[in-house]
Scaffold this motif. Structure first.
Motif, short mmCIF file in Angstrom:
data_model
loop_
_atom_site.label_atom_id
_atom_site.label_comp_id
_atom_site.label_asym_id
_atom_site.label_seq_id
_atom_site.Cartn_x
_atom_site.Cartn_y
_atom_site.Cartn_z
N ILE A 117 0.84 -1.20 0.00
CA ILE A 117 0.00 0.00 0.00
C ILE A 117 0.87 1.25 0.00
O ILE A 117 0.66 2.18 -0.79
CB ILE A 117 -0.93 0.00 1.23
CG1 ILE A 117 -1.84 -1.23 1.22
CG2 ILE A 117 -1.75 1.29 1.27
CD1 ILE A 117 -2.68 -1.38 2.48
N ALA A 133 2.55 1.83 -3.38
CA ALA A 133 1.62 2.29 -4.40
C ALA A 133 1.31 3.77 -4.22
O ALA A 133 1.24 4.53 -5.20
CB ALA A 133 0.34 1.46 -4.35
N GLU A 138 -7.00 3.12 -8.00
CA GLU A 138 -6.28 1.85 -8.03
C GLU A 138 -6.76 0.98 -6.88
O GLU A 138 -6.71 1.39 -5.72
CB GLU A 138 -4.77 2.07 -7.92
CG GLU A 138 -3.96 0.79 -7.97
CD GLU A 138 -2.46 1.01 -7.89
OE1 GLU A 138 -1.71 0.02 -7.81
OE2 GLU A 138 -2.03 2.18 -7.88
N LEU A 194 -6.22 -2.25 -4.58
CA LEU A 194 -5.12 -3.10 -4.10
C LEU A 194 -5.71 -4.21 -3.26
O LEU A 194 -6.47 -3.96 -2.31
CB LEU A 194 -4.14 -2.28 -3.26
CG LEU A 194 -3.43 -1.12 -3.97
CD1 LEU A 194 -2.73 -0.24 -2.96
CD2 LEU A 194 -2.45 -1.66 -4.98
#
Length: 284
Positions: free
Chosen positions: A76, A79, A225, A227
């Motif tokens: 996390i 990203a 996005e 995840l």
């Protein structure tokens, strides 16, 4: 890497610029805020507190620090760092706030991913004194502030990036302090986040998510996005830390917490959404 403190701070009492003078920050209105020996400054006026010690407790902060330092949420963090640095020219300076910084893990990962290619002027803010204290003890280079997202002690249009991970966004304040074209990177739990743990501690599991469907006022959506990955936790310690660092510790019943305390292993789903919002310009 080059990390410098963010210095465009505003007085939490009257909003005018703060200037550092020795071991204190002062404003033209003669308000004075001492810098603690650990390197942080308290900019949360007592009248804005809802309790004597708001935010995460000392034990919650310690649990989160152990869990995050073990690398469980590094996908996390990385990203978010990549999204924050996307499109930034090498050699430029990026002014970045972690709004609800906890013990500073995500700012540290941002600095690690940035490496030597950028200068980061970083500010970590949290309403928990214990969180900010833990962050300052690990890295004194950023500015660390005890404060509230509801009244950010930051001058208008002075930030390029805001991180808000599992936090409490105040979009009007975020819009005020971001420069046009600046980005808000927000991470929220998805429907399946920590589902296996929640199924143990609660009689039933709610099907909800904090993902928002429209951009907040003053922003446009710049990206999303999802995840999703699985964590395999071995030993009672990491499981207890995961529970202790979340609001589920207080929402669960004593019976639910007792069931979690018997676990020695747990495979749990991480399901989060990273949403990127860009501050609109006057022509948008």
């Amino acid at each position: 890497m080059s990390i410098v403190p963010f210095e465009a701070l505003a007085c939490p009492l009257d909003g005018v610029p703060l200037h550092r003078e020795g071991a204190a920050w002062r404003c033209a209105g003669n308000h004075n805020f001492d810098i603690a020996r650990q390197g942080y400054v308290h900019l949360l006026p007592v009248q804005n507190k809802r309790s004597r010690e708001p935010g995460d407790s000392k034990d919650m902060v310690a649990a989160r620090q152990r869990f995050l330092d073990a690398g469980y949420y590094q996908p996390i963090a990385d990203a978010v760092a990549r999204a924050a640095l996307e499109g930034v020219s090498p050699g430029s300076t990026l002014a970045c706030l972690d709004a609800g910084c906890g013990e500073g893990y995500y700012l540290r990962r941002l600095a690690a991913v940035a490496g030597d290619s950028h200068t980061l002027a970083t500010l970590g803010l949290d309403i928990s004194k214990w969180a900010v204290l833990a962050a300052a003890r690990q890295d004194r280079r950023p500015s660390w502030v005890v404060g509230s997202n509801a009244n950010l002690p930051v001058l208008p249009a002075s930030l390029d990036r805001i991180l808000c991970l599992f936090g409490f966004p105040v979009y009007s304040e975020f819009a005020r302090v971001l420069r046009p074209g600046g980005k808000l990177l927000q991470v929220d739990a998805g429907q399946d986040h920590l589902r296996e743990l929640r199924e143990i501690i609660y009689p039933s599991v709610r099907e909800d998510s904090k993902t928002i469907t429209r951009a907040p006022d003053g922003f446009r959506r710049a990206g999303t996005e999802d995840l999703r990955f699985t964590l395999h936790l071995a030993g009672a310690g990491p499981i207890a830390d995961l529970l202790a660092m979340t609001p589920h510790l207080y929402r669960a019943s004593p019976e639910g917490r007792a069931r979690a305390a018997t676990l020695e292993t747990l495979s749990v789903t991480v399901d989060v959404c990273l949403q990127i919002f860009e501050r609109c310009t006057l022509t948008d």
